[in-house]
Design a protein around this motif. Structure first.
Motif: not given
Length: 351
Positions: A161-186
């Protein structure tokens, strides 16, 4: 203006003084009972039975006395940071570690792909600014991972989120739950294997690897639930944000970490967070200088500076909400031989 200041300061003396108040008398007074009732009211606490409540009350009162003694030292100018209670102050250290810490260096970690893992090589001739604070440029605010060891996901997502805002001026709130669920070993929906463990911890660089290959949903599309779930990845949905890869900082190199923060933006760092970390409420933190090899928590380094007494510090964004620390942030003393292990595992995304 300095985030912390003292007339005089002896590090060894302060560490001894702090340790002296960890074992506090458990005698309960009417003042203690009043404080307990206030704590329960403030945080809407309810317990299963009287035995459970008495157990939690003793934990809270012991901690409250310890914190009060510590803050007396702070007011006298004998320690650099202050402390306070929060909704987790009725838990033991072991409970907090199992429920809130999200990193274990013994976790399985696959070798990173060559195009993902690139070491940052800066110029030794680059004149670094004396002060950098990406908060002042719009980064933040701090989020709350709740009762789940998902700090690794929150730090990685906040970095993107921070680098998107700093480098591209894009402010967006992204999903930690998406990362938790889908980068799981399961999660078995992808050709790549990921070895993160949701609320039981994970590697932030594996989060970056996932986002590079599969993108990440917004928070509104994939809300946070602070628990492990099955991956809700939908191949037909195109509303995901991707990154090009990530860089890592040479292990233990504080100069490169400082340079990266200044030139590129916030950096995900893995640190040691212990008993005093949880009750931190502001000032210059140094209570993990001897524990830099015991890494258990992931945060985002968003700046650095030097106070008027010449003490260097990092500015860290935690994921315990704005009620923790200084509105969600910590000032960690810097240039003390890799304090808290901050430069041991450090990464940032390429957007």
């Amino acid at each position: 203006m300095s985030p912390f200041s003292l007339r005089s300061f002896s590090m060894n003396k302060c560490i001894i003084l702090i340790g002296a108040f960890v074992a506090i008398s458990s005698v309960i007074s009417s003042t203690d009972l009043d404080a307990w009732q206030e704590f329960k009211t403030n945080y809407s606490k309810h317990y299963a039975n009287e035995t459970e409540e008495n157990y939690r009350m003793k934990i809270y009162i012991k901690l409250k006395k310890e914190i009060d003694k510590h803050n007396e030292l702070y007011e006298k100018g004998l320690v650099l940071f202050k402390r306070g209670v929060d909704k987790y102050s009725d838990l033991t250290d072991e409970e907090i570690t199992s429920r809130r810490r999200g990193f274990d260096s013994n976790m399985t970690r696959p070798e990173s792909e060559a195009d993902d893992l690139e070491y940052f090589v800066g110029s030794s001739h680059y004149k670094l600014p004396d002060y950098v604070n990406w908060r002042e440029k719009g980064v933040g605010p701090a989020k709350d991972q709740g009762d789940c060891g998902s700090c690794w996901a929150f730090a990685a997502v906040s970095a993107v989120e921070s680098h998107l805002f700093i480098k591209k001026g894009v402010r967006v709130s992204l999903s930690p739950q998406n990362i938790m669920d889908c980068s799981s070993k399961y999660a078995h929906s992808f050709k790549q294997r990921f070895f993160n463990n949701g609320c039981s911890g994970g590697w932030p660089d594996q989060a970056f690897k996932y986002i590079k290959h599969h993108g990440i949903y917004t928070e509104s599309a994939y809300p946070y639930e602070a628990k492990n779930r099955a991956c809700q990845y939908k191949h037909y949905q195109k509303s995901r944000i991707s990154i090009r890869g990530y860089h890592t900082i040479p292990s233990g190199d504080e100069r490169k970490l400082k340079e990266t923060i200044a030139k590129e933006g916030p950096v995900v760092v893995v640190i040691h967070a212990g008993h005093l970390f949880d009750s931190y409420r502001g000032g210059g933190y140094y209570a993990c200088l001897l524990e830099k090899h015991i890494l258990n928590h992931v945060v985002l380094a968003v700046g650095y500076g030097t106070d008027k007494f010449g003490r260097d510090y990092y500015i860290l964004m935690n994921s315990f909400g704005v009620g923790w620390g200084d509105t969600g942030y910590m000032y960690l003393l810097r240039n003390m031989e890799n304090p808290c292990g901050i430069a041991t595992n450090a990464f940032y995304p390429i957007v």
